[in-house]
Motif scaffolding. Structure first.
Motif, mmCIF file in Angstrom:
data_model
loop_
_atom_site.group_PDB
_atom_site.id
_atom_site.type_symbol
_atom_site.label_atom_id
_atom_site.label_comp_id
_atom_site.label_asym_id
_atom_site.label_seq_id
_atom_site.Cartn_x
_atom_site.Cartn_y
_atom_site.Cartn_z
ATOM 1 N N TYR A 52 0.833 -1.203 0.000
ATOM 2 C CA TYR A 52 0.000 0.000 0.000
ATOM 3 C C TYR A 52 0.871 1.258 0.000
ATOM 4 O O TYR A 52 0.651 2.172 -0.790
ATOM 5 N N HIS A 71 -4.532 6.060 -4.052
ATOM 6 C CA HIS A 71 -4.886 5.467 -2.760
ATOM 7 C C HIS A 71 -5.938 4.378 -2.925
ATOM 8 O O HIS A 71 -5.878 3.345 -2.269
ATOM 9 N N GLU A 75 -5.276 0.527 -1.984
ATOM 10 C CA GLU A 75 -6.135 -0.195 -1.036
ATOM 11 C C GLU A 75 -6.677 -1.479 -1.663
ATOM 12 O O GLU A 75 -6.741 -2.521 -1.006
ATOM 13 N N LYS A 78 -3.854 -3.932 -1.735
ATOM 14 C CA LYS A 78 -3.609 -4.406 -0.367
ATOM 15 C C LYS A 78 -4.619 -5.489 0.009
ATOM 16 O O LYS A 78 -4.249 -6.523 0.573
ATOM 17 N N TYR A 112 -2.463 0.535 13.121
ATOM 18 C CA TYR A 112 -2.917 1.751 12.468
ATOM 19 C C TYR A 112 -3.564 2.687 13.478
ATOM 20 O O TYR A 112 -3.304 3.884 13.508
#
Length: 119
Positions: A52, A71, A75, A78, A112
């Protein structure tokens, strides 16, 4: 490109994976299976996170629409890598400890939030 924020998340993921490995080796019998299952679970979170970061932050000075698309693509990649790695681990590692694997994965994913909430 690994930004400072990405490096912070990765450090937390590595730390939490190490804790999971310790717990897996203590709580699962035989200990080696617990340790390896927790390691696999942590890597199931860390490797897609690295992908990512590479895809999402490869270009910094671009239009917002381009950055948003990067992005979204990162994602999606990922998610697909996470699913593929889960399948590979479950097919190859026949004696995997599911609680250790999933526990380590969830704990590494929590990095995260921990990273966001810590200064």
């Amino acid at each position: 490109m690994i930004t400072r924020e990405v490096a912070k998340v990765l450090r937390w993921q590595v730390r939490l994976t190490a804790v999971s490995m310790l717990l897996g080796s203590i709580l699962v019998s035989p200990p080696l299976i617990g340790l390896l299952s927790a390691l696999a679970g942590g890597m199931l979170a860390i490797l897609p996170g690295l992908l990512y970061a590479k895809l999402a932050y490869s270009r910094r000075r671009v239009a917002p629409q381009v950055l948003l698309k990067a992005h979204f693509r990162a994602e999606a990649a990922k998610l697909l890598l996470t699913i593929a790695l889960f399948v590979v681990v479950l097919l190859v590692f026949k004696s995997v400890s599911a609680p250790a694997l999933l526990g380590a994965f969830v704990l590494a994913q929590a990095a995260y939030w921990i990273s966001l909430l810590s200064k």
